[in-house]
Design an enzyme around this catalytic site. Structure first.
Site, PDB file in Angstrom:
ATOM      1  N   LEU A 210       0.855  -1.190   0.000  1.00 49.44           N
ATOM      2  CA  LEU A 210       0.000   0.000   0.000  1.00 49.44           C
ATOM      3  C   LEU A 210       0.888   1.236   0.000  1.00 49.44           C
ATOM      4  O   LEU A 210       1.786   1.347   0.838  1.00 49.44           O
ATOM      5  CB  LEU A 210      -0.892   0.038   1.252  1.00 49.44           C
ATOM      6  CG  LEU A 210      -1.988  -1.020   1.411  1.00 49.44           C
ATOM      7  CD1 LEU A 210      -2.580  -0.942   2.808  1.00 49.44           C
ATOM      8  CD2 LEU A 210      -3.069  -0.827   0.355  1.00 49.44           C
ATOM      9  N   HIS A 211       0.625   2.140  -0.932  1.00 44.41           N
ATOM     10  CA  HIS A 211       1.420   3.374  -0.932  1.00 44.41           C
ATOM     11  C   HIS A 211       0.662   4.591  -1.466  1.00 44.41           C
ATOM     12  O   HIS A 211       1.120   5.712  -1.311  1.00 44.41           O
ATOM     13  CB  HIS A 211       2.690   3.185  -1.764  1.00 44.41           C
ATOM     14  CG  HIS A 211       2.428   3.126  -3.252  1.00 44.41           C
ATOM     15  ND1 HIS A 211       1.974   1.994  -3.879  1.00 44.41           N
ATOM     16  CD2 HIS A 211       2.530   4.068  -4.218  1.00 44.41           C
ATOM     17  CE1 HIS A 211       1.825   2.237  -5.162  1.00 44.41           C
ATOM     18  NE2 HIS A 211       2.141   3.490  -5.408  1.00 44.41           N
ATOM     19  N   ARG A 212      -0.505   4.376  -2.079  1.00 43.71           N
ATOM     20  CA  ARG A 212      -1.188   5.517  -2.694  1.00 43.71           C
ATOM     21  C   ARG A 212      -1.693   6.488  -1.632  1.00 43.71           C
ATOM     22  O   ARG A 212      -2.289   6.071  -0.631  1.00 43.71           O
ATOM     23  CB  ARG A 212      -2.344   5.044  -3.571  1.00 43.71           C
ATOM     24  CG  ARG A 212      -1.867   4.325  -4.821  1.00 43.71           C
ATOM     25  CD  ARG A 212      -2.891   4.254  -5.906  1.00 43.71           C
ATOM     26  NE  ARG A 212      -2.271   3.701  -7.100  1.00 43.71           N
ATOM     27  CZ  ARG A 212      -1.621   4.412  -8.011  1.00 43.71           C
ATOM     28  NH1 ARG A 212      -1.541   5.723  -7.877  1.00 43.71           N
ATOM     29  NH2 ARG A 212      -1.065   3.848  -9.053  1.00 43.71           N
ATOM     30  N   ARG A 245       6.680   6.193   3.379  1.00 42.61           N
ATOM     31  CA  ARG A 245       5.584   7.084   3.768  1.00 42.61           C
ATOM     32  C   ARG A 245       4.478   6.311   4.467  1.00 42.61           C
ATOM     33  O   ARG A 245       3.871   6.787   5.432  1.00 42.61           O
ATOM     34  CB  ARG A 245       5.028   7.831   2.552  1.00 42.61           C
ATOM     35  CG  ARG A 245       4.041   8.954   2.944  1.00 42.61           C
ATOM     36  CD  ARG A 245       3.467   9.705   1.761  1.00 42.61           C
ATOM     37  NE  ARG A 245       2.497   8.938   1.020  1.00 42.61           N
ATOM     38  CZ  ARG A 245       2.709   8.405  -0.178  1.00 42.61           C
ATOM     39  NH1 ARG A 245       3.877   8.559  -0.766  1.00 42.61           N
ATOM     40  NH2 ARG A 245       1.768   7.718  -0.783  1.00 42.61           N
ATOM     41  N   ASP A 285      -2.358  -1.702  -3.912  1.00 44.10           N
ATOM     42  CA  ASP A 285      -2.889  -0.561  -4.664  1.00 44.10           C
ATOM     43  C   ASP A 285      -1.918  -0.148  -5.768  1.00 44.10           C
ATOM     44  O   ASP A 285      -2.021   0.930  -6.339  1.00 44.10           O
ATOM     45  CB  ASP A 285      -3.222   0.618  -3.738  1.00 44.10           C
ATOM     46  CG  ASP A 285      -2.018   1.131  -2.961  1.00 44.10           C
ATOM     47  OD1 ASP A 285      -0.872   0.723  -3.250  1.00 44.10           O
ATOM     48  OD2 ASP A 285      -2.216   1.962  -2.044  1.00 44.10           O
TER      49      ASP A 285
END
Length: 375
Positions: A210-212, A245, A285
């Site tokens: 997950l990074h969006r 992040r 994602d």
């Protein structure tokens, strides 16, 4: 004839690697790899390029970070200096990052032809910076290299001439097939995640990425997704290589993933491939991972409300679940119960897209292409 191959981040290099290998197989076209430095990664060292089977970049521009405007401006200034000094015969850009946009605009204003690989992809979501980059790049490119039928339709609807649009397959698939074959002859015992794989009863586990920003920068959304992952992990151990992040937000928002989700650091390409290729399910994602899982037939649940890669859903092993925890759970459980969809590898996702691209470029630039590439 000299072609600049532009890349700004790790996924870009995975896309240009097959093109480099195809260019190395002929002598009509020469190339230089231009690394804009959009994402500086200390792990992107000799081993990374050796894994991909390509040489180190010829130019490193060191554009660095900043806002979208700052980064794009720095790349444009640096790339213009390169193009004016050497004047390549064409510029090839891949994907949809800021480097793709910046270098295509510079080249076009200097009357240098632009080739866009992965052209025509559309999510319909103007809140995604990548969607803006795709639209602008495709509005000025000269040659469009397309991965799937939906992209063909988008470009036709936008008025692109059929003679400029080339359905060639997918270089990302070229790369994953190349790397998977290489992995089969590689000692994987030293990979960081090897111990996790070995510890799973029956070898069954899932992989999460997950990074969006829409998923991990909004506390309520991230918490809902995390709740679904925590519940899935009660039935299937999950491993989550965490984007920096994303990790910061896990700590900042107090996200609880429970004891059955193993957090790991970012993975090198081969180590990550070795992890997800054997997963019972991938929950992600990532746009690229939707395609790579389809290429290898690995079940994938995409945690997004839209996808610019619909062929992975229409034909491949991907399902689009959105961010509703109930839907994510339902789709994951169907897969784990053996009731998931049976996908297939789409047309022309055969490992030869880069050869087709090089053949078209050679023809467009007025030089003879080897017969094997033109097939």
């Amino acid at each position: 004839m000299l072609i600049y191959l532009v890349a700004g981040a790790r996924p870009n290099f995975m896309k240009i690697a097959p093109i480099v290998r195809a260019l190395q197989a002929q002598d009509a076209l020469s190339y230089k790899i231009i690394h804009t430095g959009q994402h500086y990664d200390r792990e992107m060292n000799d081993v990374f390029f050796e894994e991909l089977g390509i040489p180190q970049p010829d130019v490193f521009m060191a554009a660095g970070g900043g806002s979208h405007a700052q980064q794009t401006a720095k790349i444009m200034v640096g790339f213009e200096e390169l193009c004016v000094a050497e004047r390549p015969d064409a510029v090839l850009v891949v994907g949809d990052v800021n480097s793709t946009l910046a270098c295509s605009v510079v080249a076009k204003k200097l009357a240098i032809p632009v080739a866009h690989v992965e052209a025509g992809l559309r999510s319909g979501d103007m809140g995604m910076p990548e969607e803006i980059n795709r639209l602008v790049t495709d509005s000025i490119s000269d040659w469009f290299f397309v991965t799937e039928p939906a992209a063909l339709e988008h470009l036709r609807r936008e008025g692109k001439p059929d003679t400029a649009v080339h359905y060639v397959g997918h270089v990302m698939v070229d790369n994953v097939l190349y790397q998977a074959d290489k992995l089969s002859r590689t000692d994987t015992s030293g990979f960081e995640t090897g111990a996790f794989k070995a510890a799973q009863a029956g070898g069954r586990y899932g992989v999460v990425t997950l990074h969006r920003p829409s998923n991990v920068d909004e506390p309520a959304t991230f918490a809902r997704i995390a709740g679904a992952l925590k519940e899935i992990a009660q039935d299937l151990p999950l491993i989550f290589p965490v984007h920096p992040r994303t990790r910061a937000n896990i700590e900042k928002f107090g996200i609880d993933l429970g004891p059955n989700v193993t957090l790991a650091g970012p993975q090198a390409y081969m180590a990550f491939l070795n992890l997800w290729k054997d997963a019972a399910v991938v929950l992600t994602d990532s746009g690229g991972l939707q395609e790579e899982t389809t290429a290898l037939g690995v079940p994938c649940v995409t945690i997004r409300e839209n996808t610019e890669r619909p062929v992975t859903v229409d034909e491949g092993s991907n399902v689009l679940a959105g961010t509703d925890p109930e839907v994510i759970l339902r789709e994951a459980r169907k897969i784990l119960a053996g009731q998931g969809k049976q996908g297939r590898r789409p047309h022309l996702w055969d490992g030869r897209a880069a050869e087709r691209i090089v053949a078209v470029l050679a023809r467009e630039l007025g030089v003879a292409a080897p017969e094997s590439l033109a097939a």
